[in-house]
Scaffold this motif. Structure first.
Motif, mmCIF file in Angstrom:
data_model
loop_
_atom_site.group_PDB
_atom_site.id
_atom_site.type_symbol
_atom_site.label_atom_id
_atom_site.label_comp_id
_atom_site.label_asym_id
_atom_site.label_seq_id
_atom_site.Cartn_x
_atom_site.Cartn_y
_atom_site.Cartn_z
ATOM 1 N N GLY A 281 29.883 28.388 35.743
ATOM 2 C CA GLY A 281 30.551 27.044 35.274
ATOM 3 C C GLY A 281 32.050 26.992 35.576
ATOM 4 O O GLY A 281 32.338 26.132 36.293
ATOM 5 N N THR A 282 32.650 28.138 35.510
ATOM 6 C CA THR A 282 33.999 28.058 35.541
ATOM 7 C C THR A 282 34.401 27.808 36.982
ATOM 8 O O THR A 282 35.193 27.269 37.506
ATOM 9 N N ALA A 283 33.605 28.543 37.778
ATOM 10 C CA ALA A 283 33.910 28.741 39.201
ATOM 11 C C ALA A 283 33.556 27.400 39.876
ATOM 12 O O ALA A 283 34.363 26.909 40.710
ATOM 13 N N LEU A 284 32.419 26.921 39.635
ATOM 14 C CA LEU A 284 32.063 25.457 39.806
ATOM 15 C C LEU A 284 33.193 24.536 39.547
ATOM 16 O O LEU A 284 33.504 23.441 40.453
ATOM 17 N N ALA A 285 33.688 24.441 38.368
ATOM 18 C CA ALA A 285 34.602 23.490 37.908
ATOM 19 C C ALA A 285 35.976 23.693 38.781
ATOM 20 O O ALA A 285 36.481 22.593 39.024
ATOM 21 N N MET A 286 36.201 24.801 39.063
ATOM 22 C CA MET A 286 37.259 25.221 40.228
ATOM 23 C C MET A 286 37.237 24.410 41.377
ATOM 24 O O MET A 286 38.159 23.885 41.641
ATOM 25 N N ARG B 141 44.120 23.250 38.648
ATOM 26 C CA ARG B 141 43.368 22.664 39.612
ATOM 27 C C ARG B 141 43.528 22.481 41.118
ATOM 28 O O ARG B 141 42.765 22.259 42.030
ATOM 29 N N SER B 142 44.774 22.750 41.485
ATOM 30 C CA SER B 142 45.180 23.137 42.849
ATOM 31 C C SER B 142 45.202 24.202 43.692
ATOM 32 O O SER B 142 44.538 24.862 44.292
ATOM 33 N N GLU B 143 45.670 24.995 42.709
ATOM 34 C CA GLU B 143 45.948 26.591 43.379
ATOM 35 C C GLU B 143 44.889 27.525 42.627
ATOM 36 O O GLU B 143 44.692 28.666 43.108
ATOM 37 N N GLY B 144 44.071 27.166 41.667
ATOM 38 C CA GLY B 144 43.103 28.043 41.263
ATOM 39 C C GLY B 144 43.449 28.833 39.945
ATOM 40 O O GLY B 144 42.818 28.537 38.715
ATOM 41 N N THR B 145 44.602 29.275 39.913
ATOM 42 C CA THR B 145 44.950 30.141 38.849
ATOM 43 C C THR B 145 45.294 29.259 37.774
ATOM 44 O O THR B 145 46.073 28.362 37.636
ATOM 45 N N LEU B 146 44.859 29.686 36.664
ATOM 46 C CA LEU B 146 45.280 29.294 35.130
ATOM 47 C C LEU B 146 46.315 29.725 34.496
ATOM 48 O O LEU B 146 46.476 31.012 34.132
ATOM 49 N N PRO B 147 47.726 29.115 34.583
ATOM 50 C CA PRO B 147 48.966 29.950 34.228
ATOM 51 C C PRO B 147 49.079 30.199 32.770
ATOM 52 O O PRO B 147 48.647 29.487 32.029
ATOM 53 N N GLY C 13 37.077 40.187 40.412
ATOM 54 C CA GLY C 13 37.458 39.464 39.519
ATOM 55 C C GLY C 13 38.962 39.012 39.329
ATOM 56 O O GLY C 13 39.445 38.614 38.374
ATOM 57 N N THR C 14 39.528 38.804 40.718
ATOM 58 C CA THR C 14 40.815 38.549 40.743
ATOM 59 C C THR C 14 41.032 37.007 40.848
ATOM 60 O O THR C 14 42.223 36.672 40.933
ATOM 61 N N ASN C 15 40.067 36.334 40.647
ATOM 62 C CA ASN C 15 40.403 34.870 40.426
ATOM 63 C C ASN C 15 40.077 34.182 39.251
ATOM 64 O O ASN C 15 39.475 35.050 38.390
ATOM 65 N N THR C 16 40.529 33.013 38.742
ATOM 66 C CA THR C 16 40.214 32.705 37.380
ATOM 67 C C THR C 16 38.791 32.599 37.070
ATOM 68 O O THR C 16 38.534 32.677 35.899
ATOM 69 N N SER C 17 37.887 32.315 37.623
ATOM 70 C CA SER C 17 36.762 32.147 37.354
ATOM 71 C C SER C 17 36.137 33.428 36.910
ATOM 72 O O SER C 17 35.187 33.771 35.974
ATOM 73 N N GLY C 18 36.916 34.487 37.291
ATOM 74 C CA GLY C 18 36.675 35.755 36.773
ATOM 75 C C GLY C 18 35.612 36.651 37.557
ATOM 76 O O GLY C 18 35.115 37.586 37.274
ATOM 77 N N SER C 19 35.028 36.013 38.539
ATOM 78 C CA SER C 19 33.884 36.812 39.333
ATOM 79 C C SER C 19 33.528 36.310 40.753
ATOM 80 O O SER C 19 34.516 35.418 41.023
ATOM 81 N N HIS C 20 32.698 36.717 41.048
ATOM 82 C CA HIS C 20 32.175 36.535 42.568
ATOM 83 C C HIS C 20 31.578 35.154 42.644
ATOM 84 O O HIS C 20 31.544 34.310 43.938
ATOM 85 N N LYS C 21 31.568 34.539 41.592
ATOM 86 C CA LYS C 21 30.698 33.295 41.593
ATOM 87 C C LYS C 21 31.280 31.942 42.403
ATOM 88 O O LYS C 21 30.636 31.255 43.108
ATOM 89 N N LEU C 22 32.562 32.336 42.546
ATOM 90 C CA LEU C 22 33.554 31.326 43.354
ATOM 91 C C LEU C 22 33.143 31.052 44.873
ATOM 92 O O LEU C 22 33.381 30.233 45.567
ATOM 93 N N ASN C 23 32.660 32.462 45.214
ATOM 94 C CA ASN C 23 32.101 32.600 46.511
ATOM 95 C C ASN C 23 31.332 31.517 47.016
ATOM 96 O O ASN C 23 31.359 30.624 47.987
#
Lengths: 461, 461
Positions: free
Chosen positions: A144-149, B378-384, A107-117
């Motif tokens: 959806g968030t992961a894909l948008a990122m 959009r570039s670094e991923g993290t939503l500040p 959960g350490t990325n903005t999508s909040g989950s593994h989905k980003l992988n």
């Protein structure tokens, strides 16, 4: 061996450079994907009408155990990976258990989950193929968030069909997706034939992952230079998630951690399949007797109460047929707070492993899940996603069992994400208004009645 | 020197075991805290009526450069620290700048910000002193969440007065605080005399940090075994935040990163003061010419347009007097989306450093802040978080300047937190309905007119 730190972070150089292809190590392969019109195995050409070329190749690859992760994708992964393997010292103390508890935290990325992988991988291949537009569905909103990122990073347009009940429960999820440039349509919608058909039959439905998949599929086929991407279930998605398991394996070896059991939540099965891949592989080879437990919601019990049969992946019954544990494509699960687990079916790979006895399955009720989530938040700090808290519930139950027996077991579970966008659910739990929607056998019969009918010889293939 | 990774994680053994006491290295000390009744410096006994003993000792300590972090607190810090120092490779690429950009990211814990560093410390000392209840205020909600997390961990009751406009903009923040067991009251409220007085004068006010502080202070004084804790401004809070700067210094030394400028957002000043502590210390000693820039919202410009004067910390004018840059305790900033920066005053230490020319200040408008935030996401991923994005805005401006001049500067900024609970703000930006509420000189005059009056000799002390 040094004392195990709270958080084990591998270095960026230790990020696996290969995905782990489960099918190359399975003794028996899952049954093939079938064309619903002919009940014959789907050809590469048929699958490429819907999916990107390279993903179809991965989907059908049964021979290469390791599949190389492209450098551009490793560069993306480095922004948020390796994810930590955390020793839950504070939870252990709270539970007063002799067990050691570890969790792999995605959960350490903005999508909040593994989905980003998998999102990043799929968007990368779409871009490489020259596509300009993607469609998908999202349940809890994490996919959806992961894909948008990933689409923002690789510069591709995105339309997301979001399960209506999730869109209502999580208005801010929609806003996050839009901040990353994605277009969100609550599903079922009137923008597709599948959506209109479902709305006509069930005007008040909160939707389901299955419905949203139908709409996204239809739009992908009808739009130029556009393909559909899926956040779970399929073999290539599970493949991308094996980066979780590989990192976990490397961290365990580095610190001599030997799990007695590995626990994950199962919705479509990809995070669980990804987490367990290298461990179940050892089990298949007879070199390990680790217990592997998938945990699903009692409100959507595809493994514990479903049938192992060929079924559609979507409610609209337009997708290819998958051999899997299923409640029937027509089954619409009650609107629980774990949108990401509200899917009628299960990954064919996970289904086959379960069928062959390598893994166990367990269903838990959402009130007990939120009890576990709150305990975890207050002791370990991190607020878990409701989906992830299913695995947590089972891990806590196992740790409490160790307290009774005095056994010092090593429990490892996947904490797939954070619950920052699930506060409606937490509010419902805090107020005591949360209910467990457990289907009756009669509810399930309705779903099973809709399983696709075909000549017996086709289904036995 | 090895290639700099995307994320520099120190090991848990490298977490600083000492806080850095700025006052021990300043050539001139900030003016002392005054009793508003007598205009004499507050005594230890007076401060202990409101604050925990050990925190008062830290507040008044001007001699010890390093103050030891207790082991129990280090154990808590290990759950989420060290925080990463991230090389913004993708942002650099997007900006096409020769500059190197780094950010120290404090958003990896559930409170979503650096606030947890001081929350944990303050709750720990409260517990040690045998207290059973704490009160506080929260603006953006990050401080309230952090404190609720720490109170859950150390088992202490908590009442949070939350700025009303923030409570409305961020209903889910309230839910998070409640999930961790905290009680939330929107401020101004009718539960205190201060609240009732402010409501009578401004019935439609959205509140401010100043109002909420008054209410929390009053409740602490009137409740048994209860003290007040503050999330910023005071010297001991800044002290706790120096763990950010110390970790940053250690990481920079380890990888031979030499910042040409260090940028942070400033609301109450504690994260900024904490980040810059070891760097400004070198500057004070004449061993560094690093530029240090505090960035505040144009809607609440205490440094760039305020007066350096003694003033109350709270709108109710009940707190001790602090010598600081201020817009006047009566100034209620317009309801911008950066609740954490809506404070009329500024840390006395930061104010003094600014007054003495060691640091610069800059004000930015919120629409340009959200433009920067979206670019970054959009570039670094993290939503500040919107607050953090003030520093980001300035960092981007400096990097763009490098693109013009061709200079390869090293820019380091503090990304204090994530914006997951700020989606109303992002929605307003996405829809184009966001406005910049910049006060006129006349607006400011009203605030200045309310500055406390005292015999000239007292104020010149």
């Amino acid at each position: 061996m040094a004392k195990i730190p709270y958080k084990i972070y591998l270095s960026e150089d230790e990020i696996p450079r290969y995905w782990f292809n489960m099918k190359a190590v399975m003794k028996e392969l899952p049954d093939p994907i079938l064309n619903p019109a002919t009940f014959e195995p789907c050809t590469t050409e048929e699958l490429e009408q819907v999916f990107c070329k390279e993903l179809v190749e991965q989907e059908l690859n049964t021979t290469d155990q390791f599949i190389e992760i492209p450098q551009e994708l490793l560069d993306f992964y480095r922004m948020y990976r390796p994810s930590p393997l955390v020793r839950a010292y504070c939870l252990e103390k709270l539970l007063d258990t002799p067990a050691e508890i570890y969790y792999k935290f995605e959960g350490t990325n903005t999508s909040g989950s593994h989905k980003l992988n998998s999102a990043a991988a799929q968007v990368y291949y779409a871009k490489k193929q020259g596509l300009t537009h993607l469609t998908t569905e999202t349940g809890a909103g994490q996919w959806g968030t992961a894909l948008a990122m990933a689409c923002a990073y690789f510069d591709i347009d995105l339309t997301v069909y979001m399960v209506k009940v999730s869109a209502q429960q999580k208005p801010y999820r929609k806003a996050v997706i839009e901040t990353y440039g994605g277009k969100v349509i609550p599903s079922p919608s009137d923008t597709t034939e599948a959506g209109r058909r479902i709305l006509a039959e069930y005007p008040d439905t909160g939707g389901s992952l299955g419905c949203a998949i139908s709409e996204a599929l239809e739009t992908a086929v009808k739009t130029d230079n556009c393909k559909y991407v899926l956040g779970s279930v399929l073999d290539h998605v599970l493949l991308h998630q094996t980066i979780i398991g590989e990192e976990t394996r490397i961290a365990c070896e580095k610190y001599d951690i030997r799990p007695d059991m590995i626990i994950g939540c199962i919705g479509g099965g990809s995070n669980f399949g990804g987490l367990i891949a290298p461990f179940v592989s050892e089990k298949i080879k007879g070199r390990s007797d680790v217990r592997i437990i998938g945990v699903e919601p009692a409100s959507c019990p595809s493994m514990t109460r479903g049938k192992y049969a060929y079924d559609y992946g979507d409610t609209g019954k337009t997708s290819p047929l998958l051999k899997m544990y299923t409640l029937g494509a027509g089954y619409i699960p009650s609107p629980s707070h774990s949108g990401g687990l509200r899917f009628h079916g299960m990954s064919p790979i996970v289904s086959k492993l379960y069928h062959d006895g390598y893994i166990e399955a367990r269903a838990v009720e959402q009130t007990s899940v939120f009890e576990a989530a709150t305990m975890f938040a207050r002791s370990e700090g991190t607020l878990p996603a409701p989906e992830s808290a299913h695995a947590l519930r089972a891990a806590i139950d196992e740790a409490l069992r160790c307290r009774e027996t005095g056994e010092k077991k090593t429990i490892l579970f996947g904490l797939t994400g954070t619950g920052f966008f699930d506060m409606t659910a937490y509010m419902s739990y805090n107020e005591g208004s949360m209910v467990d929607n457990i289907p009756t056998d009669k509810d399930l019969e309705k779903g099973f009645a809709g399983l696709p009918q075909a000549p017996k010889e086709a289904l036995l293939k």
